[in-house]
Scaffold this motif. Structure first.
Motif, PDB file in Angstrom:
ATOM      1  N   ILE A 254      49.285  62.627  43.358  1.00  0.00           N
ATOM      2  CA  ILE A 254      49.365  61.198  43.642  1.00  0.00           C
ATOM      3  C   ILE A 254      48.048  60.750  44.265  1.00  0.00           C
ATOM      4  N   GLN A 255      47.448  59.711  43.713  1.00  0.00           N
ATOM      5  CA  GLN A 255      46.117  59.283  44.142  1.00  0.00           C
ATOM      6  C   GLN A 255      46.205  58.070  45.068  1.00  0.00           C
ATOM      7  N   TYR A 256      45.560  58.194  46.214  1.00  0.00           N
ATOM      8  CA  TYR A 256      45.554  57.118  47.195  1.00  0.00           C
ATOM      9  C   TYR A 256      44.154  56.560  47.463  1.00  0.00           C
ATOM     10  N   ALA A 257      43.130  57.215  46.964  1.00  0.00           N
ATOM     11  CA  ALA A 257      41.768  56.748  47.220  1.00  0.00           C
ATOM     12  C   ALA A 257      41.589  55.342  46.642  1.00  0.00           C
ATOM     13  N   PRO A 258      40.990  54.432  47.407  1.00  0.00           N
ATOM     14  CA  PRO A 258      40.857  53.048  46.918  1.00  0.00           C
ATOM     15  C   PRO A 258      39.938  52.941  45.708  1.00  0.00           C
ATOM     16  N   ALA A 259      40.347  52.095  44.763  1.00  0.00           N
ATOM     17  CA  ALA A 259      39.520  51.830  43.586  1.00  0.00           C
ATOM     18  C   ALA A 259      38.459  50.798  43.944  1.00  0.00           C
ATOM     19  N   ARG A 260      37.331  50.875  43.262  1.00  0.00           N
ATOM     20  CA  ARG A 260      36.217  49.971  43.563  1.00  0.00           C
ATOM     21  C   ARG A 260      36.448  48.583  42.973  1.00  0.00           C
ATOM     22  N   LEU A 261      36.126  47.570  43.770  1.00  0.00           N
ATOM     23  CA  LEU A 261      36.183  46.194  43.303  1.00  0.00           C
ATOM     24  C   LEU A 261      34.762  45.673  43.118  1.00  0.00           C
ATOM     25  N   ASP A 262      33.935  46.456  42.459  1.00  0.00           N
ATOM     26  CA  ASP A 262      32.572  46.030  42.163  1.00  0.00           C
ATOM     27  C   ASP A 262      32.211  46.450  40.744  1.00  0.00           C
ATOM     28  N   LEU A 263      31.100  45.912  40.277  1.00  0.00           N
ATOM     29  CA  LEU A 263      30.680  46.145  38.894  1.00  0.00           C
ATOM     30  C   LEU A 263      29.300  46.777  38.828  1.00  0.00           C
ATOM     31  N   ALA A 264      28.940  47.514  39.854  1.00  0.00           N
ATOM     32  CA  ALA A 264      27.617  48.132  39.909  1.00  0.00           C
ATOM     33  C   ALA A 264      27.400  49.041  38.703  1.00  0.00           C
ATOM     34  N   GLY A 265      26.258  48.884  38.055  1.00  0.00           N
ATOM     35  CA  GLY A 265      25.914  49.709  36.905  1.00  0.00           C
ATOM     36  C   GLY A 265      26.506  49.256  35.594  1.00  0.00           C
ATOM     37  N   LYS A 266      27.305  48.186  35.599  1.00  0.00           N
ATOM     38  CA  LYS A 266      27.931  47.697  34.377  1.00  0.00           C
ATOM     39  C   LYS A 266      27.078  46.607  33.723  1.00  0.00           C
ATOM     40  N   VAL A 267      27.190  46.521  32.408  1.00  0.00           N
ATOM     41  CA  VAL A 267      26.565  45.431  31.654  1.00  0.00           C
ATOM     42  C   VAL A 267      27.677  44.561  31.087  1.00  0.00           C
ATOM     43  N   ALA A 268      27.591  43.261  31.347  1.00  0.00           N
ATOM     44  CA  ALA A 268      28.610  42.317  30.890  1.00  0.00           C
ATOM     45  C   ALA A 268      27.976  41.230  30.042  1.00  0.00           C
ATOM     46  N   LEU A 269      28.677  40.839  28.988  1.00  0.00           N
ATOM     47  CA  LEU A 269      28.284  39.698  28.156  1.00  0.00           C
ATOM     48  C   LEU A 269      29.276  38.570  28.422  1.00  0.00           C
ATOM     49  N   VAL A 270      28.755  37.385  28.756  1.00  0.00           N
ATOM     50  CA  VAL A 270      29.594  36.208  28.990  1.00  0.00           C
ATOM     51  C   VAL A 270      29.200  35.126  27.988  1.00  0.00           C
ATOM     52  N   THR A 271      30.114  34.762  27.099  1.00  0.00           N
ATOM     53  CA  THR A 271      29.822  33.677  26.165  1.00  0.00           C
ATOM     54  C   THR A 271      30.022  32.336  26.869  1.00  0.00           C
ATOM     55  N   GLY A 272      29.233  31.342  26.450  1.00  0.00           N
ATOM     56  CA  GLY A 272      29.320  30.036  27.104  1.00  0.00           C
ATOM     57  C   GLY A 272      29.005  30.126  28.581  1.00  0.00           C
ATOM     58  N   GLY A 273      28.028  30.956  28.918  1.00  0.00           N
ATOM     59  CA  GLY A 273      27.744  31.236  30.321  1.00  0.00           C
ATOM     60  C   GLY A 273      26.739  30.327  30.969  1.00  0.00           C
ATOM     61  N   THR A 274      26.355  29.236  30.317  1.00  0.00           N
ATOM     62  CA  THR A 274      25.269  28.422  30.839  1.00  0.00           C
ATOM     63  C   THR A 274      25.720  27.310  31.774  1.00  0.00           C
ATOM     64  N   ARG A 275      27.009  26.975  31.774  1.00  0.00           N
ATOM     65  CA  ARG A 275      27.468  25.885  32.640  1.00  0.00           C
ATOM     66  C   ARG A 275      28.953  26.029  32.918  1.00  0.00           C
ATOM     67  N   GLY A 276      29.437  25.209  33.843  1.00  0.00           N
ATOM     68  CA  GLY A 276      30.859  25.146  34.136  1.00  0.00           C
ATOM     69  C   GLY A 276      31.461  26.475  34.536  1.00  0.00           C
ATOM     70  N   ILE A 277      32.634  26.756  33.990  1.00  0.00           N
ATOM     71  CA  ILE A 277      33.338  27.997  34.304  1.00  0.00           C
ATOM     72  C   ILE A 277      32.491  29.204  33.954  1.00  0.00           C
ATOM     73  N   GLY A 278      31.778  29.143  32.818  1.00  0.00           N
ATOM     74  CA  GLY A 278      30.950  30.276  32.414  1.00  0.00           C
ATOM     75  C   GLY A 278      29.885  30.611  33.423  1.00  0.00           C
ATOM     76  N   ARG A 279      29.225  29.598  33.959  1.00  0.00           N
ATOM     77  CA  ARG A 279      28.205  29.829  34.981  1.00  0.00           C
ATOM     78  C   ARG A 279      28.820  30.476  36.219  1.00  0.00           C
ATOM     79  N   GLY A 280      30.002  30.000  36.623  1.00  0.00           N
ATOM     80  CA  GLY A 280      30.682  30.604  37.762  1.00  0.00           C
ATOM     81  C   GLY A 280      31.010  32.069  37.536  1.00  0.00           C
ATOM     82  N   ILE A 281      31.412  32.404  36.308  1.00  0.00           N
ATOM     83  CA  ILE A 281      31.718  33.797  35.971  1.00  0.00           C
ATOM     84  C   ILE A 281      30.452  34.642  36.027  1.00  0.00           C
ATOM     85  N   VAL A 282      29.378  34.139  35.439  1.00  0.00           N
ATOM     86  CA  VAL A 282      28.115  34.884  35.431  1.00  0.00           C
ATOM     87  C   VAL A 282      27.670  35.205  36.849  1.00  0.00           C
ATOM     88  N   LEU A 283      27.669  34.222  37.727  1.00  0.00           N
ATOM     89  CA  LEU A 283      27.175  34.439  39.085  1.00  0.00           C
ATOM     90  C   LEU A 283      28.105  35.350  39.884  1.00  0.00           C
TER      91      LEU A 283
END
Length: 262
Positions: free
Chosen positions: A7-36
């Protein structure tokens, strides 16, 4: 598949270090918020949009909050551009771990008179394009040890309103797409989930919140008493894309200040 007796109790990470993400429509509005939000969580974010200047502005903003991002100029109305967006991103960044299908359009009108070509345009952009990008990303993820897809739907994936003749069906379809792909891909290391925003304060929704009637709606109909912000959606996306959501498959997180609970 074997079952681990520990049984695993060690906390899972809530970060994205080392990951590459693609966000479509990322230039404004909700997309910009997601990117940042994703950049602040440590991801290198590739911003996809039609306008290079706007994309460059968002990429510059990522440097102030976290990992430096990059951009791919892409018109999602162009079939050839859709076909190559995932491979272009991998070529640019060297890999891809997360796809966020955020780009979307709307065109209001009553169903009885709704123009067929407008219907096709909205359904294609809001449902077909996420399906095609998810297919391509899933193939890459399966071949490279896994990944995460987060689709941006709407509260209108859960309910309906008058005169959203194509947008509501499209967003219902996004939720169905999410669940279908989650069922098929979970054992291959690919997680597929969905965020359903309520009323979020962006330029696109100015006609809803940019008036006294809109502000009254926020005060009276949204239990938390305010309009949502792009950062609210960004936080939900970071969670679903992170290790902390590793056991979450085929789910929708509604981010609406409690509106659907009323």
């Amino acid at each position: 598949m074997s079952v681990d007796s520990e049984i695993q109790y060690a906390p899972a990470r809530l970060d994205l270090a080392g990951k590459v993400a693609l966000v479509t429509g990322g230039t404004r509005g909700i997309g910009r918020g997601i990117v940042l939000a994703m950049a602040a969580a440590g991801a290198k974010v590739i911003v996809s949009g039609r306008d290079r200047s706007n994309a460059e502005d968002v990429v510059a903003a990522t440097r102030k909050v976290g990992t430096e991002g990059d951009l791919v100029v892409c018109d999602l109305f162009d079939d050839d551009a859709v076909d190559t967006l995932i491979s272009d991103t991998v070529a640019l960044a060297g890999k891809l771990d997360i796809l966020v299908n955020n780009a979307g359009i709307d065109a209001d009108g009553p169903m009885i008179d709704y123009d067929l070509e407008t219907w096709r345009r909205v359904i294609r952009f809001d449902l077909e394009v996420p399906m095609r990008l998810s297919q391509q990303a899933a193939r890459h993820f399966v071949a490279n040890g896994g990944g995460s897809i987060v689709n941006i739907a709407s509260v209108l994936s859960q309910v309906a309103v008058a005169e959203a003749g194509a947008y509501t069906p499209a967003k219902h379809g996004v939720l169905g797409l999410t669940r279908t792909m989650a069922l098929e891909l979970g054992k291959q290391g690919v997680r597929v989930n969905c965020v359903a925003p309520g009323l979020i304060q962006t330029d696109m929704t100015n006609n809803l919140w940019g008036s006294e009637a809109g502000m009254a709606y926020a005060r009276d109909r949204i239990p938390c008493g305010r309009i949502g912000q792009p950062r609210d959606i960004g936080g939900a996306v970071v969670f679903l894309a992170s290790e902390a959501a590793d056991f979450i498959h085929g789910q929708v997180i509604v981010v609406d200040g409690g509106s659907l609970a009323t």
